[in-house]
Write an enzyme that holds these catalytic residues in place. Sequence first.
Site, PDB file in Angstrom:
ATOM      1  N   CYS A 158       2.856   3.224  -2.550  1.00 43.52           N
ATOM      2  CA  CYS A 158       3.467   3.191  -1.220  1.00 43.52           C
ATOM      3  C   CYS A 158       3.897   1.788  -0.819  1.00 43.52           C
ATOM      4  CB  CYS A 158       2.519   3.780  -0.177  1.00 43.52           C
ATOM      5  SG  CYS A 158       0.904   2.988  -0.118  1.00 43.52           S
ATOM      6  N   HIS A 251       4.052   0.582   6.533  1.00 42.03           N
ATOM      7  CA  HIS A 251       3.904  -0.644   5.751  1.00 42.03           C
ATOM      8  C   HIS A 251       5.114  -1.538   6.011  1.00 42.03           C
ATOM      9  CE1 HIS A 251       0.436   0.994   4.002  1.00 42.03           C
ATOM     10  NE2 HIS A 251       0.824   1.183   2.754  1.00 42.03           N
TER      11      HIS A 251
END
Length: 359
Positions: A158, A251
């Site tokens: 990710c 993120h």
Amino acid sequence: MNKKLKVGILGGTGFVGQRLVTLLENHPFFEIVTIAASKNSAGKTYHEAVKNRWKLNLPIPENIKNIKVKDIYEIDTIKNEVDFVFCAVNMPKNEIRVLEEQYAKAEIPVISNNSAHRSTKDVPVVIPEINHEHLKLINSQRKRLGTKKGFIVAKPNCSIQSYVPAINALMEFKPKKILVCTYQAISGSGKIFSDWPEINDNVIPFISGEEDKSEQEPLKVWGHIENGEIINAKDPIITSQCIRVPVSDGHLAAVFVSFENKPSKDDIIKSWKNYISKPQTLNLPNAPKQFLTYFEETDRPQPKLDRDIEKGMGITLGRLRDDSLFDYKFVCLSHNTLRGAAGGSVLTAELLKTEGYLR
């Protein structure tokens, strides 16, 4: 109307498994028929298995609550129920590697959220908008496994999915060096704030294994197929730092990049704005209409404001400017449990189905 493919979720009681459960509710291509987890959950209804650890704000879908959870090692039973599985188990890497190959050899295609097979040379590590052509490796992998139907496709880490798409859109300018610092949400570790009070008012400047993945996995995504294997790209050189921050989802990456052929700022923004790939042209159910979105505002993107763009499947960018050491610097953001995990896996499955690999 085409019959929906029957889906199993291995590790369906964990954080990514829960995301998969909600994303697949009323999906036009797929229907969940099987959920498997550890022996501790096996034999319980799904609702019983997750009632004290359901981590999402969304409710458990009603048609899933009463599915009896199976042991992940009930492969002989599961293979008679499903057309393919998503794998999101939380186990040691060597055990996951064996488990996924057992499923593939039982003629069950596996779409993996785990890192166990990301370095396996004939396992595609796919971001659908970037390297969909790597799915051709499945034919070579099947020869190695001795299967007709079974295979493994992995989703990358990710942490790379905020900045790799932004760089990929600029490949014509030949990026040579990248420095990236990622500021990663706590859901990336499978936690919410009530699980992890120590993260409040805190930053942890270490995430085990994450920096190596951030530096190496993009090179496989950008690699080429040769003799039935992926040969990793040699350029660009990447160095990274990965930091855990007190954010629920999203993120954020601060990126510095130098090019062999330096583009103008207008060239970069135009390349981001106009970037489309196969998921968009195929109009896949979870494909974002606008994959990359650039903000002119100086304080964007922000996780709280922008992580859910395109239902969490889009990438947001901002603060493009000149740099004193590199050519340019900018900031980008992705939703780590949607684009970066469960949603990316579902989009990969949609592509596999459309391309004829899932039947």
